[in-house]
Scaffold this motif. Structure first.
Motif, PDB file in Angstrom:
ATOM      1  N   TRP A  76       0.854  -1.181   0.000  1.00  0.00           N
ATOM      2  CA  TRP A  76       0.000   0.000   0.000  1.00  0.00           C
ATOM      3  C   TRP A  76       0.897   1.240   0.000  1.00  0.00           C
ATOM      4  N   VAL A  77       0.864   2.032  -1.058  1.00  0.00           N
ATOM      5  CA  VAL A  77       1.578   3.302  -1.020  1.00  0.00           C
ATOM      6  C   VAL A  77       0.654   4.315  -0.342  1.00  0.00           C
ATOM      7  N   PRO A  78       1.205   5.436   0.138  1.00  0.00           N
ATOM      8  CA  PRO A  78       0.355   6.428   0.809  1.00  0.00           C
ATOM      9  C   PRO A  78      -0.853   6.814  -0.048  1.00  0.00           C
ATOM     10  N   GLY A  79      -2.010   6.822   0.597  1.00  0.00           N
ATOM     11  CA  GLY A  79      -3.247   7.205  -0.077  1.00  0.00           C
ATOM     12  C   GLY A  79      -4.029   6.044  -0.669  1.00  0.00           C
ATOM     13  N   GLN A  80      -3.414   4.885  -0.843  1.00  0.00           N
ATOM     14  CA  GLN A  80      -4.142   3.753  -1.421  1.00  0.00           C
ATOM     15  C   GLN A  80      -5.057   3.113  -0.387  1.00  0.00           C
ATOM     16  N   GLY A  81      -6.201   2.638  -0.861  1.00  0.00           N
ATOM     17  CA  GLY A  81      -7.150   1.989   0.027  1.00  0.00           C
ATOM     18  C   GLY A  81      -7.934   0.913  -0.699  1.00  0.00           C
ATOM     19  N   SER A  82      -8.622   0.118   0.064  1.00  0.00           N
ATOM     20  CA  SER A  82      -9.371  -1.008  -0.484  1.00  0.00           C
ATOM     21  C   SER A  82     -10.780  -0.637  -0.924  1.00  0.00           C
ATOM     22  N   GLY A  83     -11.302   0.485  -0.433  1.00  0.00           N
ATOM     23  CA  GLY A  83     -12.723   0.756  -0.579  1.00  0.00           C
ATOM     24  C   GLY A  83     -13.474  -0.083   0.443  1.00  0.00           C
ATOM     25  N   LEU A  84     -14.682   0.300   0.740  1.00  0.00           N
ATOM     26  CA  LEU A  84     -15.495  -0.407   1.724  1.00  0.00           C
ATOM     27  C   LEU A  84     -15.958  -1.724   1.106  1.00  0.00           C
ATOM     28  N   ARG A 104     -11.280   1.145   8.790  1.00  0.00           N
ATOM     29  CA  ARG A 104     -12.521   1.855   9.098  1.00  0.00           C
ATOM     30  C   ARG A 104     -13.690   0.899   8.961  1.00  0.00           C
ATOM     31  N   THR A 105     -14.566   0.939   9.943  1.00  0.00           N
ATOM     32  CA  THR A 105     -15.828   0.215   9.882  1.00  0.00           C
ATOM     33  C   THR A 105     -16.934   1.221  10.165  1.00  0.00           C
ATOM     34  N   GLU A 106     -18.160   0.772  10.164  1.00  0.00           N
ATOM     35  CA  GLU A 106     -19.278   1.661  10.452  1.00  0.00           C
ATOM     36  C   GLU A 106     -19.187   2.226  11.862  1.00  0.00           C
ATOM     37  N   ARG A 107     -18.553   1.479  12.755  1.00  0.00           N
ATOM     38  CA  ARG A 107     -18.514   1.879  14.165  1.00  0.00           C
ATOM     39  C   ARG A 107     -17.215   2.519  14.624  1.00  0.00           C
ATOM     40  N   THR A 108     -16.104   2.229  13.964  1.00  0.00           N
ATOM     41  CA  THR A 108     -14.829   2.679  14.516  1.00  0.00           C
ATOM     42  C   THR A 108     -13.764   2.853  13.450  1.00  0.00           C
ATOM     43  N   THR A 109     -12.721   3.544  13.850  1.00  0.00           N
ATOM     44  CA  THR A 109     -11.516   3.679  13.037  1.00  0.00           C
ATOM     45  C   THR A 109     -10.355   3.272  13.928  1.00  0.00           C
ATOM     46  N   ARG A 110      -9.468   2.433  13.411  1.00  0.00           N
ATOM     47  CA  ARG A 110      -8.327   2.013  14.225  1.00  0.00           C
ATOM     48  C   ARG A 110      -7.062   1.969  13.380  1.00  0.00           C
ATOM     49  N   ALA A 111      -5.955   2.345  14.012  1.00  0.00           N
ATOM     50  CA  ALA A 111      -4.647   2.261  13.371  1.00  0.00           C
ATOM     51  C   ALA A 111      -4.111   0.849  13.564  1.00  0.00           C
ATOM     52  N   TYR A 124     -17.941  -9.475   7.186  1.00  0.00           N
ATOM     53  CA  TYR A 124     -17.405  -8.326   7.922  1.00  0.00           C
ATOM     54  C   TYR A 124     -17.079  -7.213   6.931  1.00  0.00           C
ATOM     55  N   VAL A 125     -17.673  -6.046   7.126  1.00  0.00           N
ATOM     56  CA  VAL A 125     -17.508  -4.923   6.212  1.00  0.00           C
ATOM     57  C   VAL A 125     -16.495  -3.942   6.794  1.00  0.00           C
ATOM     58  N   HIS A 126     -15.466  -3.637   5.995  1.00  0.00           N
ATOM     59  CA  HIS A 126     -14.463  -2.672   6.437  1.00  0.00           C
ATOM     60  C   HIS A 126     -13.770  -2.060   5.226  1.00  0.00           C
ATOM     61  N   GLU A 127     -12.996  -1.040   5.517  1.00  0.00           N
ATOM     62  CA  GLU A 127     -12.138  -0.398   4.523  1.00  0.00           C
ATOM     63  C   GLU A 127     -10.752  -0.315   5.143  1.00  0.00           C
ATOM     64  N   VAL A 128      -9.742  -0.619   4.354  1.00  0.00           N
ATOM     65  CA  VAL A 128      -8.362  -0.514   4.810  1.00  0.00           C
ATOM     66  C   VAL A 128      -7.675   0.519   3.925  1.00  0.00           C
ATOM     67  N   VAL A 129      -6.972   1.468   4.551  1.00  0.00           N
ATOM     68  CA  VAL A 129      -6.361   2.582   3.836  1.00  0.00           C
ATOM     69  C   VAL A 129      -4.969   2.844   4.408  1.00  0.00           C
TER      70      VAL A 129
END
Length: 167
Positions: A76-84, A104-111, A124-129
């Protein structure tokens, strides 16, 4: 009257054959899949030389397979993400190898820092960025092997947080 102190083990418990399980060639439990990911993460010689970075799209490489499962290496280069998204009928283990990713999920964001593992069930629905300024590398184990990755509308509350601008 029974109590915990009434139980005593006589002799060498490891000599009781029915208590011993032969080592498995391939993982079969969530703990074993997480252990496989930790084992691969700890042996850079298995993956570091394969990593590539692509500024136009997320890079990925199928690292290995076993009966019903797949192991993928992603950069993952900076700015790339998976989309939800979710992973269809697959469960998974995500392990961060290098850099920091944001989940990121509907409920939280975590590093997610190096060594962090996320185990998830089907649906399980999430986005990874990669919100950081440095590239990141992650390892993904899917069981059964990933056959679909349905995308979802970007409706996460956590999505409204400002994202750092990357050059």
């Amino acid at each position: 009257m029974n109590s915990d102190s009434d139980l005593q083990i006589a002799g060498d418990i490891l000599e009781v054959p029915h208590l011993l399980q032969p080592p498995r060639e391939h993982p079969a439990t969530v703990a074993e899949f997480a252990g496989l990911a930790r084992e691969i993460a700890g042996d850079r010689s298995q993956w570091a030389h394969l990593v590539r970075y692509d500024a136009t799209t997320r890079w990925y490489h199928r690292l290995s397979t076993g009966p019903g499962y797949e192991v993928w290496l992603l950069s993952w280069v900076p700015g790339q993400g998976s989309g939800l998204h979710d992973h269809g009928r697959s469960s998974g283990v995500l392990t961060v190898l290098e850099g920091t990713l944001t989940e990121r999920t509907e409920r939280t964001t975590r590093a997610l820092k190096p060594g962090t593992q996320r185990v998830f069930a089907p649906g399980y629905v999430h986005e990874v960025v990669n919100d950081a300024l440095e590239p990141a590398v992650s390892l993904h184990v899917y069981y059964p092997g990933l056959t679909e990755m349905p995308m979802h509308a970007q409706h996460c509350e956590a999505r409204t947080e400002p994202r750092p601008v990357t050059a």
